[in-house]
Design a protein around this motif. Structure first.
Motif, PDB file in Angstrom:
ATOM      1  N   GLY A  10       0.811  -1.146  -0.220  1.00  0.00           N
ATOM      2  CA  GLY A  10      -0.107  -0.136   0.061  1.00  0.00           C
ATOM      3  C   GLY A  10       0.752   1.426   0.088  1.00  0.00           C
ATOM      4  N   LYS A  24      -1.041   8.676   7.526  1.00  0.00           N
ATOM      5  CA  LYS A  24      -0.868   6.972   8.287  1.00  0.00           C
ATOM      6  C   LYS A  24      -1.173   6.083   6.892  1.00  0.00           C
ATOM      7  CE  LYS A  24      -1.604   7.653  13.041  1.00  0.00           C
ATOM      8  NZ  LYS A  24      -2.724   8.181  13.861  1.00  0.00           N
ATOM      9  N   ARG A  25      -0.572   5.108   7.135  1.00  0.00           N
ATOM     10  CA  ARG A  25      -0.669   3.981   5.951  1.00  0.00           C
ATOM     11  C   ARG A  25      -2.089   3.704   5.818  1.00  0.00           C
ATOM     12  NH1 ARG A  25       3.613  -0.200   4.650  1.00  0.00           N
ATOM     13  NH2 ARG A  25       4.336  -0.027   6.909  1.00  0.00           N
ATOM     14  N   GLU A  26      -2.563   3.225   4.659  1.00  0.00           N
ATOM     15  CA  GLU A  26      -4.304   2.988   4.359  1.00  0.00           C
ATOM     16  C   GLU A  26      -4.211   1.548   4.672  1.00  0.00           C
ATOM     17  OE1 GLU A  26      -7.452   3.529   4.086  1.00  0.00           O
ATOM     18  OE2 GLU A  26      -6.805   5.350   3.054  1.00  0.00           O
ATOM     19  N   GLY A  54       2.660   9.523   1.950  1.00  0.00           N
ATOM     20  CA  GLY A  54       3.007   8.479   3.051  1.00  0.00           C
ATOM     21  C   GLY A  54       3.845   8.868   4.021  1.00  0.00           C
ATOM     22  N   ASP A 102       2.940   9.497  -4.116  1.00  0.00           N
ATOM     23  CA  ASP A 102       2.625   8.488  -3.134  1.00  0.00           C
ATOM     24  C   ASP A 102       3.618   8.465  -1.970  1.00  0.00           C
ATOM     25  OD1 ASP A 102       0.442   8.027  -4.651  1.00  0.00           O
ATOM     26  OD2 ASP A 102       1.387   6.152  -5.608  1.00  0.00           O
ATOM     27  N   VAL A 151      -7.229  -0.100   4.654  1.00  0.00           N
ATOM     28  CA  VAL A 151      -8.645  -0.720   4.410  1.00  0.00           C
ATOM     29  C   VAL A 151      -8.426  -1.911   3.481  1.00  0.00           C
ATOM     30  CG1 VAL A 151      -9.225   0.824   2.762  1.00  0.00           C
ATOM     31  CG2 VAL A 151     -10.973  -0.037   3.917  1.00  0.00           C
ATOM     32  N   TYR A 155      -4.751  -1.303  14.650  1.00  0.00           N
ATOM     33  CA  TYR A 155      -6.139  -0.810  14.627  1.00  0.00           C
ATOM     34  C   TYR A 155      -7.107  -1.937  14.664  1.00  0.00           C
ATOM     35  CZ  TYR A 155      -3.953   2.831  12.037  1.00  0.00           C
ATOM     36  OH  TYR A 155      -3.094   3.968  11.556  1.00  0.00           O
ATOM     37  N   SER A 167       0.107   3.488  -5.080  1.00  0.00           N
ATOM     38  CA  SER A 167      -1.238   3.282  -5.525  1.00  0.00           C
ATOM     39  C   SER A 167      -1.147   2.260  -6.783  1.00  0.00           C
ATOM     40  CB  SER A 167      -1.812   4.459  -6.034  1.00  0.00           C
ATOM     41  OG  SER A 167      -2.805   4.002  -6.818  1.00  0.00           O
TER      42      SER A 167
END
Ligand SMILES: Cc1cc2nc3c(=O)[nH]c(=O)nc-3n(C[C@H](O)[C@H](O)[C@H](O)COP(=O)(O)OP(=O)(O)OC[C@H]3O[C@@H](n4cnc5c(N)ncnc54)[C@H](O)[C@@H]3O)c2cc1C
Length: 461
Positions: free
Chosen positions: A57, A418-420, A414, A410, A422, A193, A60
């Motif tokens: 991630g 914060k790092r994506e 970064g 990107d 999802v 998370y 992109s």
């Protein structure tokens, strides 16, 4: 597809070699001198060295690929597969995405079909494994890994949880070591998370049949890479292989058994097997056999380079072949392009000779190894500095200014965001929810529903 009086240069494959060779030919060609046709089942070239970062991630996925029609506006780009070549009639059989195959005549031919994952008949591998050769796999792996964290966080079943949090990688070369390095970094970072998943709950296993990993950067840096990954908690098993992985039950040759939903296969590549149908001279491992001019042996109108070719490595001496990497693919493509133009004009062919400039590998954010060759000197770097070298080198090597800017953007984002994390696993079946809503009903259910509506109407009137 245009019918043309001009000679046609047919480029089979629009990857590293195909894209760069076509660009070179178009740049050097006189107006109207030939038609350049590029055929590839994908409409884009994939910058494979960025696949591990796409899986993590950090970049992109769309920025890792280069749309062929956009960067080759003067070429004819066909989306399909070349399934056969008839050398006597000089025609290629093209299987388009949809519809019947057709024949495409050519005058000059470039074979640039790259390599495919080298697999073995291991029980369960085809059903449970995933490779790392295309952007689709990188996106799939990222979604899958994050989905495992979702699963582990939401179950009360310890077996399900343990299986979800165990990740097995087979193959510790460039692709394997970089992919496990990036994915482990991303997954452990994402754990913050998930209240029910701790970083140390995850188990990462790397298996290699050789006695080392990262052979591309030499023994010392390879050993450093190995110890670095071990210090991060990655279990590494060398001199062993995977015997089976039926239903995700992984059995290694050394006796270790683990259950895992994630089996990533990066145990090397082999030349595209479709080559076997083309009637070209092949080397012992299935590569197209070329001379140092990149002309296919025994021909003067067919050239090949990159992962699908066996090119003599003049810089290393007699009997050596160029290893399959981007460094050679890119430089061979330029010589190949020049030689196609020379061949068309009846000029002599140039030879390909390139001394290894080293190798760089990223092993997650701020971690990497780099070996830079400067004349007789080898500079070995590790850690953060090597990681900067890795990013700097590949950022600059990424084709087109547009893609370079997007990749650097990107990385810059970064640094601040914060790092994506999802998981968009449902993207693989985007119609599923709508299908459920609009699912075709059986004739009996439809008749019952219609009778109910009629009865309702009768009651109301
Ligand atoms: C995960 C990963 C990381 C890597 N990292 C590095 C690195 O850090 N440094 C480095 O030097 N190298 C690296 N490599 C290797 C490098 O990417 C390859 O050596 C390079 O891409 C080879 O270029 P190619 O043109 O021969 O093949 P490719 O770039 O693979 O292109 C082949 C093309 O042929 C097309 N094709 C296939 N079959 C057909 C058909 N029948 N008809 C028409 N077209 C067809 C394919 O769709 C593809 O577009 C990495 C590879 C991987 C997988």
């Amino acid at each position: 597809m245009s019918t043309t009086e001009r000679p046609r240069i047919l480029v089979v494959g629009g990857g590293y070699v195909g894209l760069y060779a076509a660009r070179r030919i178009l740049k050097k060609m006189r107006y109207g001198e030939a038609t350049v046709t590029v055929v590839d089942p994908r409409s884009y070239m994939t910058y494979q060295p960025f696949l591990p970062e796409a899986a993590a991630g950090s970049i992109s996925p769309r920025h890792v690929v280069v749309p062929l029609r956009r960067v080759l506006p003067k070429a004819e780009v066909l989306t399909g597969r070349v399934s056969n070549i008839d050398q006597d009639r000089k025609v290629a059989v093209v299987q388009p995405l949809v519809g019947e195959s057709y024949e495409l005549p050519f005058d000059y031919l470039v074979i640039a079909m790259g390599a495919v994952s080298r697999t073995f008949p291991i029980p369960g591998l085809a059903e449970n494994g995933i490779g790392m050769k295309g952007i689709e796999e990188a996106i799939g792996l990222r979604n899958h890994v994050l989905e495992q964290l979702d699963k582990a966080d939401s179950t009360t079943d310890e077996d399900i949880r343990r299986k979800a949090l165990t990740f097995v990688f087979v193959g510790g070369g460039f692709a394997g070591a970089e992919t496990i390095g990036e994915v482990e970094d991303m997954a452990r970072d994402a754990a913050k998370y998930y209240p029910n998943v701790k970083r140390e709950d995850m188990r990462f296993v790397l298996v290699d049949a050789a006695d080392k990993i990262l052979p591309e950067v030499g023994p010392k840096l390879g050993q450093w890479g190995l110890e670095h990954l071990q210090n991060r908690g990655v279990e590494i098993y060398l001199n062993t292989s995977m015997n089976s992985c039926v239903d995700g039950h992984v059995v290694l040759k050394n006796g270790l058994e683990v259950d895992s939903n994630t089996i990533v296969w990066t145990a090397g590549v082999k030349p595209n097997p479709a080559l076997a149908r083309f009637g070209l001279p092949l080397g012992p491992r299935g590569h197209v056999d070329t001379g140092a001019t990149l002309q296919v042996k025994g021909t003067d109108y067919i050239w090949a380079a990159g992962d699908n070719a066996q090119v003599p490595d003049l810089a290393s001496g007699e009997g050596a072949w160029c290893p399959p990497n981007a460094q050679h693919a890119l430089r061979q493509a330029r010589v190949l392009g020049d030689n196609v133009i020379s061949g068309m004009r009846g000029f002599p062919q140039g030879e390909y000779k390139h001394a290894n400039k080293g190798a760089v590998a990223g092993l997650g954010l701020h971690k990497g190894v780099a070996m830079i060759v400067m004349g007789k000197m080898k500079i070995k770097l590790k850690g953060r500095l090597a990681w900067y070298m890795h990013r700097g080198y590949h950022g600059m090597a990424m084709p087109t200014f547009n893609r370079k800017i997007r990749v650097f953007a990107d990385w810059t984002l970064g640094m601040f965001l914060k790092r994506e994390v999802v998981s968009l696993g449902a993207m693989e079946n985007p119609r599923e929810e709508f299908y459920e809503a609009a699912a075709p009903v059986s004739a009996a259910a439809a008749a019952k529903a219609s009778a109910e509506v009629t009865a309702e109407k009768a009651k109301a009137s």
